[in-house]
Design an enzyme around this catalytic site. Structure first.
Site, PDB file in Angstrom:
ATOM      1  N   SER A 179     113.185  95.306  19.868  1.00 45.78           N
ATOM      2  CA  SER A 179     112.386  96.118  18.955  1.00 45.78           C
ATOM      3  C   SER A 179     111.026  95.488  18.700  1.00 45.78           C
ATOM      4  O   SER A 179     110.185  96.091  18.043  1.00 45.78           O
ATOM      5  CB  SER A 179     113.127  96.316  17.640  1.00 45.78           C
ATOM      6  OG  SER A 179     113.484  95.071  17.108  1.00 45.78           O
TER       7      SER A 179
ATOM      8  N   ASN B 247     107.609  99.548  14.677  1.00 49.38           N
ATOM      9  CA  ASN B 247     107.794  98.341  13.878  1.00 49.38           C
ATOM     10  C   ASN B 247     106.482  97.625  13.599  1.00 49.38           C
ATOM     11  O   ASN B 247     106.348  96.928  12.601  1.00 49.38           O
ATOM     12  CB  ASN B 247     108.784  97.394  14.569  1.00 49.38           C
ATOM     13  CG  ASN B 247     110.216  97.871  14.367  1.00 49.38           C
ATOM     14  OD1 ASN B 247     110.473  98.700  13.488  1.00 49.38           O
ATOM     15  ND2 ASN B 247     111.138  97.382  15.169  1.00 49.38           N
TER      16      ASN B 247
ATOM     17  N   HIS C  74     113.757 101.304  23.373  1.00 47.35           N
ATOM     18  CA  HIS C  74     114.074 100.904  22.004  1.00 47.35           C
ATOM     19  C   HIS C  74     114.805 102.039  21.290  1.00 47.35           C
ATOM     20  O   HIS C  74     114.200 103.036  20.918  1.00 47.35           O
ATOM     21  CB  HIS C  74     112.760 100.530  21.296  1.00 47.35           C
ATOM     22  CG  HIS C  74     112.923 100.142  19.861  1.00 47.35           C
ATOM     23  ND1 HIS C  74     111.925 100.258  18.935  1.00 47.35           N
ATOM     24  CD2 HIS C  74     113.996  99.642  19.193  1.00 47.35           C
ATOM     25  CE1 HIS C  74     112.367  99.854  17.768  1.00 47.35           C
ATOM     26  NE2 HIS C  74     113.620  99.479  17.900  1.00 47.35           N
TER      27      HIS C  74
ATOM     28  N   GLU D 272     112.067 104.967  21.706  1.00 44.69           N
ATOM     29  CA  GLU D 272     110.705 104.453  21.915  1.00 44.69           C
ATOM     30  C   GLU D 272     110.722 103.690  23.236  1.00 44.69           C
ATOM     31  O   GLU D 272     111.244 102.584  23.317  1.00 44.69           O
ATOM     32  CB  GLU D 272     110.326 103.542  20.741  1.00 44.69           C
ATOM     33  CG  GLU D 272     108.858 103.177  20.668  1.00 44.69           C
ATOM     34  CD  GLU D 272     108.555 102.198  19.513  1.00 44.69           C
ATOM     35  OE1 GLU D 272     109.437 101.378  19.144  1.00 44.69           O
ATOM     36  OE2 GLU D 272     107.432 102.232  18.989  1.00 44.69           O
TER      37      GLU D 272
END
Ligand code: COA
Length: 691
Positions: A410, A481, A431, A443
């Protein structure tokens, strides 16, 4: 090619909607239908009519572009076509293949009879676009299937399988192919002089409905539909069907439709609909680049993430091997999978048969021998670069030469992971979000050397798996993130300055997030959050908060410890004076004078940095377009879809305001909090992301 084709099958006129790609009810379609119906009514040789769609689908609804224009639709509108159907003297049968959704299903509901393929799906998904059905959908559905079924199906926008629609009385017969069944039914109805069944005249299911049914449903809806307009108007409209005379009830539906159509929520949701489809388009990836077929997959690691990813493949019918080092860890992972499926069966969201079918596709292994046949291997081991590099070096040796090696990291550097293999062009980030079998976002992350075919493959794979994919570039945290760091940090700064956890969470939940940021931290584990933060090297001028460290120091790890930013009784969070004392201690130590923080400041300071970092992500090419960022946040981070995602929301709120907030924050927060250059340019020119 006309938008509606008219042909005769003996005594039956067949009207076929032909408006690729999904037979949306454009003006040309409505005109074609109206003319076809009038002609069939007039032609003496015609005794019945069948309405169907070309290319394996009935109709996916109104043309969303037309609805989104907000303009008054040009006549004939769908209701005029329906009026012609209901005024006709010859039986009209809908033959439904593929989907009949929204206006498409409303059209079918105005036919006298409906025949569907077993594989067809029908429904009124307007709520997902912030709308209510506006062509009698709430009225006819309720009269055919009763208010309870209508409430459930229309407020959720569910696509109902044909068998369920049959059970509910929305469809009269299942047949393969449905056109043959519809022709037969049309002929029978004409020959027998069967009474024409007009759904809007049925009253049996709407008589004597208890007001308590609506009151109870509204109570159930509250937690799901808080802050939204359309779901409530759907309930109101269905209630109107049961309480008002027919004409008044239809008129009420129309008023609610217009109210929803003209609402900002509808605009935001339509933005998300098109953004999700746009996200699939990758510039530079021409049609000549074809995706590698994925017939078999492997997942490395049977932790929560690995187990969820394995389930995702199995649910899509793709056999998947799960690898773990020890038999014990493997067994733990597989039993997690089994208990997840058992839970779904118990809740009724999956049949036992489908669960067993999926389970049979998942095979556990404690060695690498299963890898040779996989077309893609997804690594979901501990989030540590060295560990992942070792795993990838091994995967490179064991996997088939053509196989794609994907990592579920991530935050980590895809290129550094790819460097430990001899095939960096086949290394990519995939992800998934937790729980991977539930969350819709994927992702995908491209490294420096990731090949176009690898990208095409993981983008196509997302669709096969029922996910919505966004392609991100390689940087710390990728799109989602990376932006989240700023959102999360700000929540803690606000605590230091005077806010309480419950105030912050209340404000963000009031905005529409399912959970506020501190409740989310408690759920994910404060030790996990702290470890991630410690793994990052922050610039020396960056503001940081010691709150998380102190919480962890006191064993307040979050829900799993029964205490974190809150105290927990089961899953119920309870404000805790001890936490407040801890936070006040931090404020004192930092020499911060605590103050009353207005709710609006909380909202701005959490959301504006999100928009600002989103702008950097776009400017650096980490996201292909601003709307991709919205897709990530809506599908992976609980941003309310009806607010359109952070970039869309930022534009509505005013980019200049975002710039102001960032200018205010930067001097005390560090250089990374300065306004993004792209944002400053747009704010100065008054332009939006795509202008
Ligand atoms: N009006 C206009 N365009 C539509 C449309 C509609 N009702 N439904 C789909 N499209 C377009 C999509 O934008 C997409 O265009 P693109 O290829 O240029 O990106 C194309 O049709 C294919 O749709 P897509 O969703 O990619 O295909 P799919 O096979 O995954 O799903 C549907 C097909 C019909 C299930 C899905 O498109 C859908 O749910 N559509 C909306 C249905 C709806 O809400 N109807 C009520 C409208 S008020």
């Amino acid at each position: 090619m006309p938008a509606v084709n008219y042909r005769l099958e003996g005594e039956v006129a067949v009207l076929t909607i032909a408006n690729p790609p999904v037979n949306a009810l454009s003006l040309a379609v409505r005109e074609g239908l109206l003319q076809g119906l009038q002609r069939a009514e007039q032609e003496r040789a015609v005794r019945a009519v069948v309405v169907t769609g070309a290319d394996g689908t009935f109709a996916a609804g109104a043309d969303i572009n037309e609805v989104a224009s907000g303009l008054v639709l040009q006549s004939p509108i769908t209701r005029e076509v329906q009026a012609q159907m209901e005024a006709g003297t010859k039986p009209i049968v809908a033959a439904i293949e593929g989907v009949a959704l929204g206006g498409g299903f409303e059209l079918a509901l105005a036919c006298h009879f409906r025949v569907a393929a077993a594989s067809a799906r029908v429904g009124l998904p307007e709520v997902k676009l912030g709308l209510i059905p506006g062509a009698g959908g709430t009225q006819r559905f309720t009269r055919l299937a009763g208010p309870q079924a209508a409430l459930e199906a229309i407020t959720s926008g569910a696509h109902l399988p044909a068998a369920r629609a049959l059970e509910l009385g929305l469809v009269d017969e299942l047949a393969e192919p449905p056109l043959a069944g519809a022709l037969a039914l049309a002929r029978r109805a004409a020959a027998e002089g069967r009474p024409l069944r007009i759904a809007s005249d049925l009253s049996e299911r709407i008589r004597d409905v208890s007001p308590e049914l609506f009151a109870a449903f509204r109570r159930r809806l509250e937690p799901k539909a808080r802050g939204q307009l359309a779901p409530w108007r759907i309930v109101d409209s269905i209630e109107a069907a049961c309480t008002l005379p027919k004409e008044a009830a239809f008129a009420r539906e129309r008023e609610y439709f217009i109210e929803c159509r003209d609402s900002p929520q509808r605009q935001a949701l339509v933005h998300v609909f098109f953004a999700e489809r746009e996200a699939r388009k990758i510039p530079g990836l021409g049609a000549q680049v074809s995706a590698l077929p994925i017939r078999r997959a492997a997942v490395i690691g049977a932790g929560t993430m690995g187990a969820g990813i394995a389930m995702t493949f199995a649910n899509a019918g793709i056999p998947v091997s799960v690898l773990e080092l020890s038999g014990e860890a493997l067994e733990r992972g597989l039993s997690l999978v089994r208990s997840n499926y058992d839970g779904s069966v118990a809740r009724g969201s999956l049949t036992r048969e489908r669960a067993e079918r999926a389970l049979a596709l998942i095979q556990g292994w404690t060695g690498y021998q299963a890898l040779g046949t996989a077309d893609i291997v997804i690594e979901a081991v501990f989030e540590d670069l060295k560990v992942k590099q070792q795993v990838f070096a091994r995967l490179d040796q064991e996997a088939a030469p053509h196989a794609i090696l994907a990592t579920n990291t991530s935050t980590l550097d895809i290129d550094a992971i790819a460097a430990s293999t001899s095939r960096p062009e086949r290394v990519v980030g995939t992800h998934f979000f937790s729980p991977a079998n539930v969350m819709r976002l994927l992702e995908n992350v491209r490294g420096k050397h990731t090949s176009p075919q690898t990208i095409a493959t993981v983008m196509a794979l997302a669709r096969t798996l029922g996910k919505i994919a966004v392609l991100a570039g390689n940087c710390d945290g990728f799109i989602g993130n990376r932006m989240l760091m700023f959102y999360g940090a700000q929540a803690e700064f606000l605590l230091e300055e005077g806010a309480t956890p419950e105030q912050i969470d209340r404000v963000m939940e009031g905005f529409g997030f399912a959970m506020g940021p501190l409740a989310v931290r408690d759920l994910a584990g404060n030790d996990v959050g702290l470890a991630i933060r410690k793994g990052r090297r922050l610039p020396p001028d960056e503001r940081w908060s010691p709150i998380l460290e102190r919480l962890v120091g006191e064993g307040r790890l979050g829900q799993k410890a029964g205490k974190g930013f809150y105290r927990y009784e089961g899953r119920t969070r309870i404000p805790d004076a001890e936490v407040l004392a801890l936070i006040e201690g931090v404020s004192r130590d930092l020499g911060i004078q605590r103050r009353q923080i207005p709710d609006e400041e909380i909202l701005d300071r959490l959301l504006h940095p999100l928009v600002n970092e989103g702008a950097r992500v776009v400017e650096e090419g980490i996201a292909i377009r601003a709307s991709d960022v919205d897709v990530v946040y809506v599908n992976g981070y609980g941003f309310p879809a009806y607010k359109g995602g952070p970039m869309y929301w930022g534009r509505q709120a005013g980019l200049a305001r975002v710039v102001q907030t960032m200018r205010r924050l930067a001097p005390t927060h560090g250089a990374r909090w300065r306004p993004a250059p792209l944002l400053e340019r747009l704010a100065a020119s008054g332009k939006g992301w795509n202008d």
